[in-house]
Design a protein around this motif. Structure first.
Motif, PDB file in Angstrom:
ATOM      1  N   LYS A  46       0.840  -1.193   0.000  1.00 36.59           N
ATOM      2  CA  LYS A  46       0.000   0.000   0.000  1.00 36.59           C
ATOM      3  C   LYS A  46       0.877   1.246   0.000  1.00 36.59           C
ATOM      4  O   LYS A  46       2.034   1.226   0.425  1.00 36.59           O
ATOM      5  N   GLU A  47       0.310   2.351  -0.424  1.00 32.22           N
ATOM      6  CA  GLU A  47       1.087   3.557  -0.677  1.00 32.22           C
ATOM      7  C   GLU A  47       1.906   4.048   0.493  1.00 32.22           C
ATOM      8  O   GLU A  47       3.022   4.526   0.313  1.00 32.22           O
ATOM      9  N   ALA A  48       1.398   3.922   1.706  1.00 32.75           N
ATOM     10  CA  ALA A  48       2.091   4.490   2.860  1.00 32.75           C
ATOM     11  C   ALA A  48       3.459   3.858   3.071  1.00 32.75           C
ATOM     12  O   ALA A  48       4.402   4.512   3.501  1.00 32.75           O
ATOM     13  N   ASP A  49       3.580   2.565   2.748  1.00 34.36           N
ATOM     14  CA  ASP A  49       4.823   1.851   3.001  1.00 34.36           C
ATOM     15  C   ASP A  49       5.560   1.462   1.726  1.00 34.36           C
ATOM     16  O   ASP A  49       6.631   0.869   1.793  1.00 34.36           O
ATOM     17  N   ASN A  50       4.997   1.776   0.572  1.00 36.21           N
ATOM     18  CA  ASN A  50       5.502   1.146  -0.645  1.00 36.21           C
ATOM     19  C   ASN A  50       6.970   1.458  -0.923  1.00 36.21           C
ATOM     20  O   ASN A  50       7.737   0.577  -1.299  1.00 36.21           O
ATOM     21  N   GLU A  51       7.373   2.698  -0.734  1.00 31.60           N
ATOM     22  CA  GLU A  51       8.759   3.055  -1.029  1.00 31.60           C
ATOM     23  C   GLU A  51       9.722   2.291  -0.139  1.00 31.60           C
ATOM     24  O   GLU A  51      10.712   1.716  -0.611  1.00 31.60           O
ATOM     25  N   ALA A  52       9.408   2.259   1.168  1.00 33.22           N
ATOM     26  CA  ALA A  52      10.285   1.548   2.099  1.00 33.22           C
ATOM     27  C   ALA A  52      10.276   0.043   1.850  1.00 33.22           C
ATOM     28  O   ALA A  52      11.311  -0.626   1.921  1.00 33.22           O
ATOM     29  N   VAL A  53       9.100  -0.483   1.540  1.00 28.27           N
ATOM     30  CA  VAL A  53       8.985  -1.920   1.299  1.00 28.27           C
ATOM     31  C   VAL A  53       9.726  -2.312   0.026  1.00 28.27           C
ATOM     32  O   VAL A  53      10.447  -3.320  -0.005  1.00 28.27           O
ATOM     33  N   LEU A  54       9.576  -1.529  -1.031  1.00 30.97           N
ATOM     34  CA  LEU A  54      10.288  -1.822  -2.271  1.00 30.97           C
ATOM     35  C   LEU A  54      11.795  -1.799  -2.044  1.00 30.97           C
ATOM     36  O   LEU A  54      12.539  -2.618  -2.594  1.00 30.97           O
ATOM     37  N   LYS A  55      12.245  -0.869  -1.227  1.00 33.50           N
ATOM     38  CA  LYS A  55      13.676  -0.762  -0.960  1.00 33.50           C
ATOM     39  C   LYS A  55      14.179  -1.988  -0.207  1.00 33.50           C
ATOM     40  O   LYS A  55      15.286  -2.472  -0.441  1.00 33.50           O
ATOM     41  N   LEU A  92      18.211  -3.601  -2.134  1.00 36.18           N
ATOM     42  CA  LEU A  92      18.852  -4.342  -1.058  1.00 36.18           C
ATOM     43  C   LEU A  92      20.187  -3.714  -0.675  1.00 36.18           C
ATOM     44  O   LEU A  92      21.031  -3.418  -1.518  1.00 36.18           O
ATOM     45  N   LYS A  93      20.366  -3.517   0.629  1.00 37.84           N
ATOM     46  CA  LYS A  93      21.622  -2.968   1.125  1.00 37.84           C
ATOM     47  C   LYS A  93      22.577  -4.066   1.565  1.00 37.84           C
ATOM     48  O   LYS A  93      23.705  -3.802   1.936  1.00 37.84           O
ATOM     49  N   SER A  94      22.111  -5.300   1.537  1.00 36.79           N
ATOM     50  CA  SER A  94      22.911  -6.425   1.991  1.00 36.79           C
ATOM     51  C   SER A  94      22.833  -7.535   0.953  1.00 36.79           C
ATOM     52  O   SER A  94      21.881  -7.631   0.176  1.00 36.79           O
ATOM     53  N   ASP A  95      23.847  -8.363   0.918  1.00 33.66           N
ATOM     54  CA  ASP A  95      23.833  -9.524   0.029  1.00 33.66           C
ATOM     55  C   ASP A  95      22.881 -10.594   0.525  1.00 33.66           C
ATOM     56  O   ASP A  95      22.581 -11.549  -0.188  1.00 33.66           O
ATOM     57  N   VAL A  96      22.412 -10.453   1.768  1.00 35.86           N
ATOM     58  CA  VAL A  96      21.475 -11.421   2.347  1.00 35.86           C
ATOM     59  C   VAL A  96      20.081 -10.794   2.345  1.00 35.86           C
ATOM     60  O   VAL A  96      19.775  -9.918   3.150  1.00 35.86           O
TER      61      VAL A  96
END
Length: 540
Positions: free
Chosen positions: A512-521, A528-532
């Motif tokens: 949903k829109e409220a979390d979409n940017e953070a969730v996609l990231k 992904l900031k990690s290889d895991v």
């Protein structure tokens, strides 16, 4: 069996609409009259649409009001009572419609989601038109939306603050591509600004375009087509037993244990249609970026009239599966299998204790067989509540049947081997699946979509979508926090074994829109900031 001439028939809503256009106006006019009638009843009337719609989700009742260990609605999802609970739910709504004067013969129609019209055009127009001419005057179409007579609010606390899911008196339900997030002044302002950009014609275009995409989209690669809702409905008809057929929790276990199987549970295409009508959207392409319609939230899905036409079709497919597999007189539940406990998936509902066993004799609260039309049931008389045993054979026990719709004719002439392969594949292609596990619902607010990808020889291709129908306030639900993991699987039978061996896989989560940017990231290869990654992928 009762004389077939006495059976009452549920017909396709498109069939009724076309008959109306051809001059047979009574069936559709009486249906509209009945729906207008139940929506006009006082909110505390046991026949009112608000009372009925609220049984599915909000307004929560019993321990679900303030005990975070419970799902606050009566509905059953993710367990073996999913098909039978909703079967009685439809039956009770139908009785309410028939209680309106002059509407005694009204039957609830089904939206045949896999007929040629829906696959190509989307929702029949009588479910989306703004107005309907009844008794010589144009009225607001009672099948299009519902305006809340009272405020609803999830009272479970989220980190000490009221959960961000409430809707005021006077709120009117919305569908894709619109947003229905109105819990705070900030949400109201954002929602109003977003919704205003769509004209009425654009709203209808985007809604039907999205529905058609879910129902029949094969993707852009003709050699490797996507699996759509039409395919899933056909495949669920080949499920080997009721436990696996009935719900996503039982199927997930069966699928992990039998990775070369090609069946599906009835609940999965059901979920996809909910998301297609409500959101979130499968892509994040402007201008449709904040879709958050009521059908996409378990809390308010039952308060959109289209819910019942959708579920009537789900029940029709349930009856088709029973007839085609020899289960019209009995159903079998595998004891102690995943999906047979009250705490599985969404958690216990009012009337159930934590982790109690579910079987064919389990009460389907709150639907009473005696006394009041619907509610309250007699708490001192267990026999006063419907069970699955009371609705296995709809013709004998409920005195109703379905008209001939899609899936019935072709399925009756095909072998199970043909039915389970809607996509023709080379004999050398893989029989394996990609399993996606360890995705936590606690990281995502509300319903969401898993998009799975394969990268082969430097080219990244979409494998398919898997929708998850959820509630907004997962983090404030103690029971949800013990049932967070989501499992999805994607067939790889459009690739050879050698291609699968050298391929890599990843997923993206559309929320949903409220979390979409953070969730996609957090849940995408690019972000992904990690290889895991925060999920597990396995091919087997």
């Amino acid at each position: 069996m009762k004389n077939e001439e006495t059976l009452k028939t549920r017909r396709s809503i498109l069939e009724i609409q076309r008959a109306h256009e051809a001059g047979d106006v009574k069936p559709l006019e009486n249906l509209m009259r009945a729906w207008r009638g139940v929506k006009a009843l006082d909110s505390d009337d046991p026949r009112s649409f608000f009372m009925l719609g609220g049984f599915h989700g909000e307004p929560f009742r019993g321990p679900g009001v303030d005990d975070s260990a419970y799902w606050g609605g009566y509905c059953m999802h993710g367990n073996v009572l999913f098909p039978t609970w909703h079967r009685i739910y439809l039956y009770k709504l139908e009785q309410a419609l028939q209680s309106i004067p002059g509407c005694e013969e009204v039957m609830l129609p089904y939206w045949d989601e896999t007929d040629e019209y829906s696959l190509n055009n989307g929702i029949p127009s009588c479910l989306t038109d703004e107005k309907f001419k009844l008794d010589g005057a144009y009225i607001d179409n009672p099948l299009r939306s519902f305006t809340f007579p009272v405020k609803i609010s999830d009272q479970i606390l989220d980190n000490g603050n009221p959960s961000a899911y409430s809707k005021p008196k006077g709120y009117e339900t919305v569908r894709f591509p619109l947003s229905g997030l109105v819990s705070t002044p900030e949400e109201v302002a954002k929602t109003e600004l977003y919704n205003k950009q769509f004209s009425d014609s654009e709203r209808l275009y985007y809604l039907n375009h999205n529905v058609v995409s879910w129902l029949s989209d094969r993707g852009s690669n003709p050699r490797r087509p996507l699996q759509n809702v039409h395919d899933l409905y056909k495949m669920c008809l080949t499920a080997p037993n009721y436990t696996v057929f009935s719900n996503t929790t039982s199927y997930a276990k069966y699928n992990m244990d039998n990775p070369t199987n090609l069946v599906q549970p009835l609940e999965q295409p059901h979920n996809d249609v909910h998301i297609s009508v409500g959101g979130p959207n499968r892509t994040v392409t402007p201008p449709v970026i904040y879709a958050s319609g009521d059908m996409g939230d378990n809390e308010t899905a039952g308060l959109d009239p289209i819910f019942y036409f959708h579920h009537c079709n789900v029940d029709r497919v349930f009856w088709l599966w029973q007839k085609q597999n020899g289960f019209t007189e009995h159903l079998e539940i595998i004891a102690n299998y995943p999906g047979t406990k009250s705490s599985d998936a969404q958690g216990p509902t009012p009337g159930y204790s934590m982790d109690s066993e579910l079987n064919l004799s389990s009460p389907l609260y709150p639907f009473a067989k005696n006394g009041e039309l619907l509610y309250p049931y007699n708490e001192n008389d267990p026999s006063d509540v419907y069970t699955s045993m009371d609705c296995i054979n709809i013709e004998k026990q409920l005195n109703l049947t379905y008209s001939l719709g899609s899936l019935e004719k072709p399925v009756s002439t095909l072998t199970k081997e043909k039915m389970t392969e809607p996509i023709h594949i080379n004999a050398n292609n893989s029989r394996k699946q990609l399993f996606v596990t360890d995705i936590s619902k606690g990281d995502i607010s509300g319903s969401f979509i898993i998009a799975a990808y394969i990268t082969l020889d430097g080219t990244r291709e979409l494998l398919g979508y898997h929708s998850v129908l959820s509630r907004k306030n997962v983090r404030g639900c103690a029971n949800c926090l013990t049932h967070l993991d989501v499992a999805a699987s994607f067939k790889l039978n459009n690739y050879t074994e050698e291609e699968v061996k050298r391929a890599t896989f990843d997923v993206e989560i559309r929320a949903k829109e409220a979390d979409n940017e953070a969730v996609l990231k957090k849940f995408s290869a690019a972000g992904l900031k990690s290889d895991v990654p925060p999920y597990k992928l396995e091919v087997r």
